[in-house]
Write a protein that holds these residues in place. Structure first.
Motif, PDB file in Angstrom:
ATOM      1  N   ASP A  16       3.636  10.180   2.771  1.00 17.42           N
ATOM      2  CA  ASP A  16       4.687   9.443   2.089  1.00 17.42           C
ATOM      3  C   ASP A  16       4.675   9.798   0.602  1.00 17.42           C
ATOM      4  O   ASP A  16       3.613   9.953  -0.004  1.00 17.42           O
ATOM      5  N   LYS A 101      -1.848  -0.376   3.818  1.00 13.19           N
ATOM      6  CA  LYS A 101      -0.456  -0.314   3.370  1.00 13.19           C
ATOM      7  C   LYS A 101      -0.357  -0.227   1.847  1.00 13.19           C
ATOM      8  O   LYS A 101       0.517   0.456   1.322  1.00 13.19           O
ATOM      9  N   GLU A 106       3.180   1.388   0.837  1.00 16.53           N
ATOM     10  CA  GLU A 106       4.196   0.777   1.692  1.00 16.53           C
ATOM     11  C   GLU A 106       4.505  -0.637   1.221  1.00 16.53           C
ATOM     12  O   GLU A 106       5.594  -1.150   1.458  1.00 16.53           O
TER      13      GLU A 106
END
Length: 141
Positions: A16, A101, A106
């Protein structure tokens, strides 16, 4: 819509765009601002929550959630064994996944304050005092 991705400079894995560390090899990959925040250790968060329900959430910077889990576990253990056990297991799982996360960007990274730990311990002591008073009161009846 697909998330923007980048590649790890160490192992080449697709990660990501906002990731602070590579989930495959663990090498820091973030921007300078992200690098100033030390990554969360999901294993430590889980162990803290396992040893003391809700402490993993406090480590993740989520004081309210940690206190909620602590209260739920204490009430669950006092009233019935199974609800306390279920909430305790959920607390360990939540601490671990929240840490991961945060490392992958995220969810927003939260840094705990020292005062969060103090508040958490005070809430624990108050809970113990309340339940001790209830037990004493029941003995006197």
């Amino acid at each position: 819509m697909r998330k923007p991705m980048k590649f790890c400079s160490n192992c080449g894995a697709e990660i990501d765009e906002k990731a602070v560390i590579c989930p495959k090899c663990g090498v820091p990959t973030g921007t300078q601002d992200q690098m100033l925040q030390s990554p969360k250790n999901p294993g430590l968060a889980a162990v803290l929550s396992l040893l003391f329900s809700g402490l993993g959430q406090v480590y993740n910077g989520e004081l309210r959630k940690g206190i909620g889990i602590l209260v739920g576990v204490v009430v669950g253990w006092v009233t019935f064994l199974i609800p306390g056990l279920i909430i305790s297991v959920y607390g360990v799982y939540d601490a671990y996944t929240t840490s991961k996360k945060m490392n992958l960007a995220e969810i927003p990274f939260k840094k705990p304050k020292f005062s969060d730990y103090v508040i958490f311990i005070l809430v624990f002591l108050i809970l113990i005092g309340v339940f001790a008073a209830i037990l004493l009161w029941m003995e006197l009846l």
